[in-house]
Write an enzyme that holds these catalytic residues in place. Structure first.
Site, mmCIF file in Angstrom:
data_model
loop_
_atom_site.group_PDB
_atom_site.id
_atom_site.type_symbol
_atom_site.label_atom_id
_atom_site.label_comp_id
_atom_site.label_asym_id
_atom_site.label_seq_id
_atom_site.Cartn_x
_atom_site.Cartn_y
_atom_site.Cartn_z
ATOM 1 C CD GLU A 106 -1.624 -9.990 -14.752
ATOM 2 O OE1 GLU A 106 -1.916 -9.708 -13.569
ATOM 3 O OE2 GLU A 106 -0.661 -9.491 -15.352
ATOM 4 C CB CYS A 119 -9.688 -11.071 -8.745
ATOM 5 S SG CYS A 119 -9.578 -9.359 -9.296
ATOM 6 C CB CYS A 126 -7.339 -0.835 -18.042
ATOM 7 S SG CYS A 126 -8.628 0.141 -17.221
ATOM 8 C CB CYS A 130 -5.600 4.165 -12.462
ATOM 9 S SG CYS A 130 -7.405 4.216 -12.465
ATOM 10 C CB CYS A 133 -3.435 0.734 -12.346
ATOM 11 S SG CYS A 133 -4.129 -0.859 -12.817
ATOM 12 C CD GLU A 176 -14.731 0.727 -15.249
ATOM 13 O OE1 GLU A 176 -15.816 0.220 -14.909
ATOM 14 O OE2 GLU A 176 -13.926 1.251 -14.447
ATOM 15 C CB SER A 230 -11.671 2.486 -7.909
ATOM 16 O OG SER A 230 -11.784 1.081 -7.859
ATOM 17 C CB CYS A 349 -4.861 -6.291 -12.079
ATOM 18 S SG CYS A 349 -6.001 -7.547 -11.536
#
Length: 359
Positions: A106, A119, A126, A130, A133, A176, A230, A349
């Site tokens: 995305e 972005c 990922c 997290c 997320c 990341e 973050s 995201c």
């Protein structure tokens, strides 16, 4: 307004042509020389792609027809397809892009006054884990190539009228970025080049959950990009719950590496803090966060959570937001509460990809 698009024309996965965006100017110059062409043709080609937004070699009308044919036989400019796009009333546009191997990523275009920010993703999925997320719910498949990162930038630039240009780039999409520096840094070198997108490094931000070794490598790269770390929690116990990679890294090494980056770049640091209702939005968390920020030339960017279907986290109430903010400001923290843009189109995201897979 939401649009679902058919698959755009793109080369099939079996297409063996090279992705031109993966090539460096030096590589293209060598190829041109081997084909009896003058080196200045390379600059013409890059200008057509990055400034005149050409998507096909046939558009490059100041190149000899024979060269255009040779380029089309050897290269493609775009290898991916836009499989879905969504547009928010505030002007935010989000694209779901399918790669030749079937992976989906995305990228987002945000309009804010005269700013035209994008972005961009750095990985398919990922690995940071997290817990709130959507990007990492299915883990990571692979790193994106330099060309796949640049292609996102070009696709989003192509959404703008011809009299508008991109002003800012944020590497804060899926993945990341510091786990893929081998491809992220070459892509950003093109983004900041006068022969590329011509965007100042001071308008380019790299976001990370905090990988100290990679932050130090970024320091050695010696380009003054903005670094956004973050945090999402003010102490090790809570951060290890929310950002599992913290168990191996630890909060203090992240803060120390960020400090070294500031010393080497001179760029003010930004710390990101996604505010989760009832989880990390207490007065105690705010006080601990203020203590962590004390004495540092930083901006604390607080982001109210965008809910993700299937996850238990919620946006804090207006009262919680107000108390959290007042606690930070009274402690002298330079804090900004980010306006939520694109919430109507699942702009966090990973949400668009997951929603499509659930259809």
């Amino acid at each position: 307004m939401i649009h679902s698009l058919p698959l755009a024309d793109a080369p099939p996965a079996t297409d063996q042509r090279e992705h031109l965006l993966d090539w460096t100017p030096a590589q293209l110059t060598t190829w041109l020389s081997e084909h009896g062409q003058r080196s200045f043709r390379g600059k013409q080609i890059w200008q057509w792609i990055y400034r005149q937004r050409a998507v096909d070699f046939v558009e490059m009308t100041d190149l000899p027809e024979s060269l255009r044919r040779s380029l089309a036989e050897r290269f493609v400019i775009y290898r991916s397809s836009v499989v879905k796009e969504e547009t928010s009333p505030d002007g935010t546009e989000k694209l779901l892009v399918r790669l030749p191997d079937g992976g989906e990523i995305e990228c987002v275009l945000l309009r804010d006054g005269s700013r035209r920010s994008i972005c961009v993703s750095s990985q398919v999925g990922c690995a940071m884990g997290c817990v709130f997320c959507a990007s990492g719910l299915d883990g990571v498949d692979r790193n994106l190539t330099r060309g796949e990162i640049l292609e996102q930038m070009l696709r989003l630039q192509g959404r703008l009228p011809v009299d508008e240009r991109l002003s800012h780039i944020v590497m804060m999409g899926m993945g990341e970025p510091l786990a893929n520096l081998n491809n992220v840094l070459p892509a950003l070198d093109v983004a900041r080049s006068p022969d590329g997108l011509g965007i100042s490094p001071r308008r380019i931000t790299i976001s990370t959950v905090g990988l100290p070794v990679a932050i130090d490598r970024l320091s050695r790269h010696a380009v003054p990009y903005n670094l956004a770390v973050s945090l999402h929690a003010p102490n090790n116990e809570l951060r290890s719950r929310l950002v599992p990679v913290n168990r191996k890294v630890g909060l203090q090494p992240v803060m120390d590496a960020a400090g070294r980056y500031f010393e080497s770049s001179g760029r003010r640091l930004t710390f990101e803090y996604v505010l989760l209702g009832g989880v990390n939005d207490s007065v105690q968390c705010a006080s601990q966060l203020a203590k962590l920020m004390r004495g540092r030339p930083v901006l604390l960017n607080v982001i109210p959570y965008n809910p993700v279907a299937g996850l238990p986290y919620q946006t804090p109430s207006a009262g919680q937001l107000r108390t959290f903010r007042e606690t930070l400001e009274s402690a002298g923290v330079n804090v900004r509460f980010r306006q939520r843009k694109g919430s109507e189109i699942n702009a966090a995201c990973g949400q668009l990809r997951r929603n499509r897979n659930a259809e």
